[in-house]
Scaffold this motif. Structure first.
Motif, PDB file in Angstrom:
ATOM      1  N   ARG A  75       4.182  -2.659 -22.296  1.00  0.00           N
ATOM      2  CA  ARG A  75       5.264  -2.704 -21.334  1.00  0.00           C
ATOM      3  C   ARG A  75       5.825  -4.115 -21.239  1.00  0.00           C
ATOM      4  NH1 ARG A  75       4.850   2.072 -18.715  1.00  0.00           N
ATOM      5  NH2 ARG A  75       2.806   3.009 -18.506  1.00  0.00           N
ATOM      6  N   THR A  76       7.044  -4.225 -20.739  1.00  0.00           N
ATOM      7  CA  THR A  76       7.649  -5.539 -20.544  1.00  0.00           C
ATOM      8  C   THR A  76       7.655  -5.881 -19.068  1.00  0.00           C
ATOM      9  OG1 THR A  76       9.809  -4.506 -20.351  1.00  0.00           O
ATOM     10  CG2 THR A  76       9.161  -5.260 -22.534  1.00  0.00           C
ATOM     11  N   GLY A  77       7.813  -7.160 -18.751  1.00  0.00           N
ATOM     12  CA  GLY A  77       7.829  -7.604 -17.357  1.00  0.00           C
ATOM     13  C   GLY A  77       9.064  -7.122 -16.646  1.00  0.00           C
ATOM     14  N   ARG A  78       8.989  -7.089 -15.341  1.00  0.00           N
ATOM     15  CA  ARG A  78      10.131  -6.732 -14.506  1.00  0.00           C
ATOM     16  C   ARG A  78      10.534  -7.953 -13.694  1.00  0.00           C
ATOM     17  NH1 ARG A  78       8.407  -2.602 -17.041  1.00  0.00           N
ATOM     18  NH2 ARG A  78       8.860  -0.502 -16.331  1.00  0.00           N
ATOM     19  N   ASP A  79      11.824  -8.047 -13.362  1.00  0.00           N
ATOM     20  CA  ASP A  79      12.301  -9.159 -12.554  1.00  0.00           C
ATOM     21  C   ASP A  79      12.565  -8.645 -11.164  1.00  0.00           C
ATOM     22  OD1 ASP A  79      13.351 -11.410 -11.545  1.00  0.00           O
ATOM     23  OD2 ASP A  79      15.234 -11.344 -12.652  1.00  0.00           O
ATOM     24  N   GLN A  87       1.989  -9.761 -20.360  1.00  0.00           N
ATOM     25  CA  GLN A  87       1.710  -9.783 -21.777  1.00  0.00           C
ATOM     26  C   GLN A  87       1.438  -8.375 -22.267  1.00  0.00           C
ATOM     27  OE1 GLN A  87       1.862 -12.554 -23.585  1.00  0.00           O
ATOM     28  NE2 GLN A  87       2.433 -13.736 -21.769  1.00  0.00           N
ATOM     29  N   LYS A  88       1.859  -8.100 -23.500  1.00  0.00           N
ATOM     30  CA  LYS A  88       1.538  -6.812 -24.077  1.00  0.00           C
ATOM     31  C   LYS A  88       0.037  -6.707 -24.275  1.00  0.00           C
ATOM     32  CE  LYS A  88       5.874  -5.967 -26.530  1.00  0.00           C
ATOM     33  NZ  LYS A  88       6.482  -5.705 -27.842  1.00  0.00           N
ATOM     34  N   LEU A 114      -4.071   1.148 -15.651  1.00  0.00           N
ATOM     35  CA  LEU A 114      -3.920   1.560 -14.256  1.00  0.00           C
ATOM     36  C   LEU A 114      -3.013   0.584 -13.515  1.00  0.00           C
ATOM     37  CD1 LEU A 114      -4.680   3.261 -11.776  1.00  0.00           C
ATOM     38  CD2 LEU A 114      -6.685   1.794 -11.503  1.00  0.00           C
ATOM     39  N   LYS A 115      -3.211  -0.700 -13.765  1.00  0.00           N
ATOM     40  CA  LYS A 115      -2.422  -1.740 -13.097  1.00  0.00           C
ATOM     41  C   LYS A 115      -0.932  -1.550 -13.362  1.00  0.00           C
ATOM     42  CE  LYS A 115      -1.558  -6.718 -13.497  1.00  0.00           C
ATOM     43  NZ  LYS A 115      -2.060  -7.996 -14.063  1.00  0.00           N
ATOM     44  N   TRP A 116      -0.542  -1.375 -14.612  1.00  0.00           N
ATOM     45  CA  TRP A 116       0.882  -1.301 -14.934  1.00  0.00           C
ATOM     46  C   TRP A 116       1.470   0.069 -14.629  1.00  0.00           C
ATOM     47  CZ3 TRP A 116       3.240  -5.581 -14.925  1.00  0.00           C
ATOM     48  CH2 TRP A 116       2.559  -6.744 -15.292  1.00  0.00           C
ATOM     49  N   LYS A 117       0.656   1.088 -14.662  1.00  0.00           N
ATOM     50  CA  LYS A 117       1.135   2.414 -14.237  1.00  0.00           C
ATOM     51  C   LYS A 117       1.448   2.376 -12.734  1.00  0.00           C
ATOM     52  CE  LYS A 117      -0.098   7.335 -14.326  1.00  0.00           C
ATOM     53  NZ  LYS A 117       0.984   7.773 -15.201  1.00  0.00           N
ATOM     54  N   THR A 118       0.561   1.713 -11.983  1.00  0.00           N
ATOM     55  CA  THR A 118       0.774   1.576 -10.551  1.00  0.00           C
ATOM     56  C   THR A 118       1.990   0.708 -10.264  1.00  0.00           C
ATOM     57  OG1 THR A 118      -1.617   1.770 -10.190  1.00  0.00           O
ATOM     58  CG2 THR A 118      -0.311   0.900  -8.373  1.00  0.00           C
ATOM     59  N   TYR A 119       2.193  -0.337 -11.063  1.00  0.00           N
ATOM     60  CA  TYR A 119       3.360  -1.206 -10.893  1.00  0.00           C
ATOM     61  C   TYR A 119       4.652  -0.409 -11.035  1.00  0.00           C
ATOM     62  CZ  TYR A 119       6.813  -4.827 -11.826  1.00  0.00           C
ATOM     63  OH  TYR A 119       7.929  -5.613 -11.786  1.00  0.00           O
ATOM     64  N   ASP A 120       4.714   0.442 -12.053  1.00  0.00           N
ATOM     65  CA  ASP A 120       5.909   1.253 -12.254  1.00  0.00           C
ATOM     66  C   ASP A 120       6.175   2.161 -11.058  1.00  0.00           C
ATOM     67  OD1 ASP A 120       6.363   0.107 -14.710  1.00  0.00           O
ATOM     68  OD2 ASP A 120       5.338   1.671 -15.838  1.00  0.00           O
ATOM     69  N   ASP A 148      -6.894 -10.377  -9.038  1.00  0.00           N
ATOM     70  CA  ASP A 148      -5.707 -10.437  -9.887  1.00  0.00           C
ATOM     71  C   ASP A 148      -4.548 -11.075  -9.108  1.00  0.00           C
ATOM     72  OD1 ASP A 148      -3.268  -9.718 -11.316  1.00  0.00           O
ATOM     73  OD2 ASP A 148      -4.508  -8.338 -12.474  1.00  0.00           O
ATOM     74  N   ALA A 149      -4.146 -12.278  -9.524  1.00  0.00           N
ATOM     75  CA  ALA A 149      -3.085 -13.002  -8.821  1.00  0.00           C
ATOM     76  C   ALA A 149      -1.747 -12.280  -8.916  1.00  0.00           C
ATOM     77  CB  ALA A 149      -2.952 -14.405  -9.396  1.00  0.00           C
ATOM     78  N   GLU A 150      -1.507 -11.602 -10.030  1.00  0.00           N
ATOM     79  CA  GLU A 150      -0.250 -10.885 -10.217  1.00  0.00           C
ATOM     80  C   GLU A 150      -0.134  -9.716  -9.243  1.00  0.00           C
ATOM     81  OE1 GLU A 150       2.274 -10.504 -14.272  1.00  0.00           O
ATOM     82  OE2 GLU A 150       0.292  -9.594 -14.274  1.00  0.00           O
ATOM     83  N   VAL A 151      -1.217  -8.997  -9.074  1.00  0.00           N
ATOM     84  CA  VAL A 151      -1.227  -7.876  -8.130  1.00  0.00           C
ATOM     85  C   VAL A 151      -1.023  -8.385  -6.709  1.00  0.00           C
ATOM     86  CG1 VAL A 151      -2.677  -6.072  -7.124  1.00  0.00           C
ATOM     87  CG2 VAL A 151      -2.643  -6.399  -9.600  1.00  0.00           C
ATOM     88  N   ARG A 152      -1.648  -9.512  -6.394  1.00  0.00           N
ATOM     89  CA  ARG A 152      -1.476 -10.105  -5.063  1.00  0.00           C
ATOM     90  C   ARG A 152      -0.013 -10.476  -4.830  1.00  0.00           C
ATOM     91  NH1 ARG A 152      -5.321 -13.308  -5.549  1.00  0.00           N
ATOM     92  NH2 ARG A 152      -4.224 -15.209  -6.145  1.00  0.00           N
ATOM     93  N   GLN A 153       0.650 -10.958  -5.857  1.00  0.00           N
ATOM     94  CA  GLN A 153       2.069 -11.295  -5.744  1.00  0.00           C
ATOM     95  C   GLN A 153       2.909 -10.050  -5.488  1.00  0.00           C
ATOM     96  OE1 GLN A 153       4.235 -12.268  -9.363  1.00  0.00           O
ATOM     97  NE2 GLN A 153       5.208 -13.993  -8.337  1.00  0.00           N
ATOM     98  N   TRP A 154       2.596  -8.965  -6.193  1.00  0.00           N
ATOM     99  CA  TRP A 154       3.343  -7.711  -5.985  1.00  0.00           C
ATOM    100  C   TRP A 154       3.226  -7.238  -4.549  1.00  0.00           C
ATOM    101  CZ3 TRP A 154       0.962  -4.815 -10.789  1.00  0.00           C
ATOM    102  CH2 TRP A 154       1.395  -5.456 -11.957  1.00  0.00           C
ATOM    103  N   LEU A 155       1.998  -7.323  -4.009  1.00  0.00           N
ATOM    104  CA  LEU A 155       1.783  -6.879  -2.633  1.00  0.00           C
ATOM    105  C   LEU A 155       2.583  -7.750  -1.666  1.00  0.00           C
ATOM    106  CD1 LEU A 155       0.402  -5.192  -0.467  1.00  0.00           C
ATOM    107  CD2 LEU A 155      -1.600  -6.693  -0.643  1.00  0.00           C
ATOM    108  N   ALA A 156       2.560  -9.064  -1.885  1.00  0.00           N
ATOM    109  CA  ALA A 156       3.305  -9.969  -1.011  1.00  0.00           C
ATOM    110  C   ALA A 156       4.801  -9.668  -1.058  1.00  0.00           C
ATOM    111  CB  ALA A 156       3.044 -11.419  -1.426  1.00  0.00           C
ATOM    112  N   ILE A 157       5.320  -9.415  -2.245  1.00  0.00           N
ATOM    113  CA  ILE A 157       6.744  -9.099  -2.384  1.00  0.00           C
ATOM    114  C   ILE A 157       7.078  -7.778  -1.695  1.00  0.00           C
ATOM    115  CG2 ILE A 157       8.528  -8.446  -4.062  1.00  0.00           C
ATOM    116  CD1 ILE A 157       7.280 -10.512  -5.969  1.00  0.00           C
TER     117      ILE A 157
END
Length: 207
Positions: A75-79, A87-88, A114-120, A148-157
């Motif tokens: 998958r690719t990143g989202r803005d 990263q792939k 699971l992480k990226w499926k949940t992100y979508d 996971d710092a990235e997941v924490r960022q998603w939650l904050a956003i």
């Protein structure tokens, strides 16, 4: 209704498996079904609450067969305000010389999928303005991947987006709570900090 309430309604501990959730819902739904309790309003309300809890948990907990799916995922990143680069994750299917069967994915691969499926799914909820579901989903993922710092960022956003929406709806006290949660969840994110400060300025102008 948050995730803790959902698990409690179904008589389960937090983090129960998809199979346990399904089995518990079926058992309790049969017990409180309106057809079985036609004149019992309490049973009807209980059945409705159970169904809502079950549906919400299904958006968070994946079936075991879905988690174990060994298909290659890239998958690719989202803005989303601040660009999140991902990263792939190479998922290599290794064929055993003895059995000729693909090697099952390891735990890290499963967690990454699971992480990226949940992100979508999180992005869909936010786009559809289904903010309670988005928050519940992000909180569940953050509980599971707590480092996971990235997941924490998603939650904050997600907190910040809901807080901003609440300002527009004039739910100012509630908006303030979620904006503070955003800062507490990802305190070192300067971009998020500046965005939230602007939201607080809007709040002060309305007050």
């Amino acid at each position: 209704m948050d995730l803790g309430d959902c698990y409690r309604l179904l008589g389960l501990r937090s983090g129960a498996s998809f199979a346990d959730i399904k089995a518990s819902y079926r058992r309790l739904a049969q017990q409180y079904h309106p057809d079985i309790n036609p004149d019992d309003n309490k049973a009807k309300d209980k059945f409705i609450a159970l169904t809502e809890a079950y549906k919400l948990l299904l958006t968070v907990v994946l079936p075991e067969e879905a988690v174990a799916d060994s298909s290659q995922v890239s998958r690719t990143g989202r803005d989303h305000g601040k660009t999140t680069q991902r990263q792939k994750t190479p998922v290599t299917t290794v064929t055993s010389q003895e059995s000729g069967k693909p090697k099952p994915p390891n735990v890290l691969e499963i967690e990454e999928r699971l992480k990226w499926k949940t992100y979508d799914q999180l992005q869909r909820f936010l786009q559809e303005r289904r903010f309670p579901q988005a928050i519940a989903l992000a909180e569940a993922l953050a509980d599971r991947l707590s480092t996971d710092a990235e997941v924490r960022q998603w939650l904050a956003i997600a907190y910040q987006i809901w807080g901003r929406a609440l300002i527009s709806e004039k739910q100012l006290l509630k908006a303030k709570i979620y904006l503070k949660k955003a800062l507490k969840t990802d305190p070192h994110n300067k971009s998020l900090w500046y965005e939230v400060q602007r939201d607080f300025q809007r709040l002060e102008q309305i007050f």
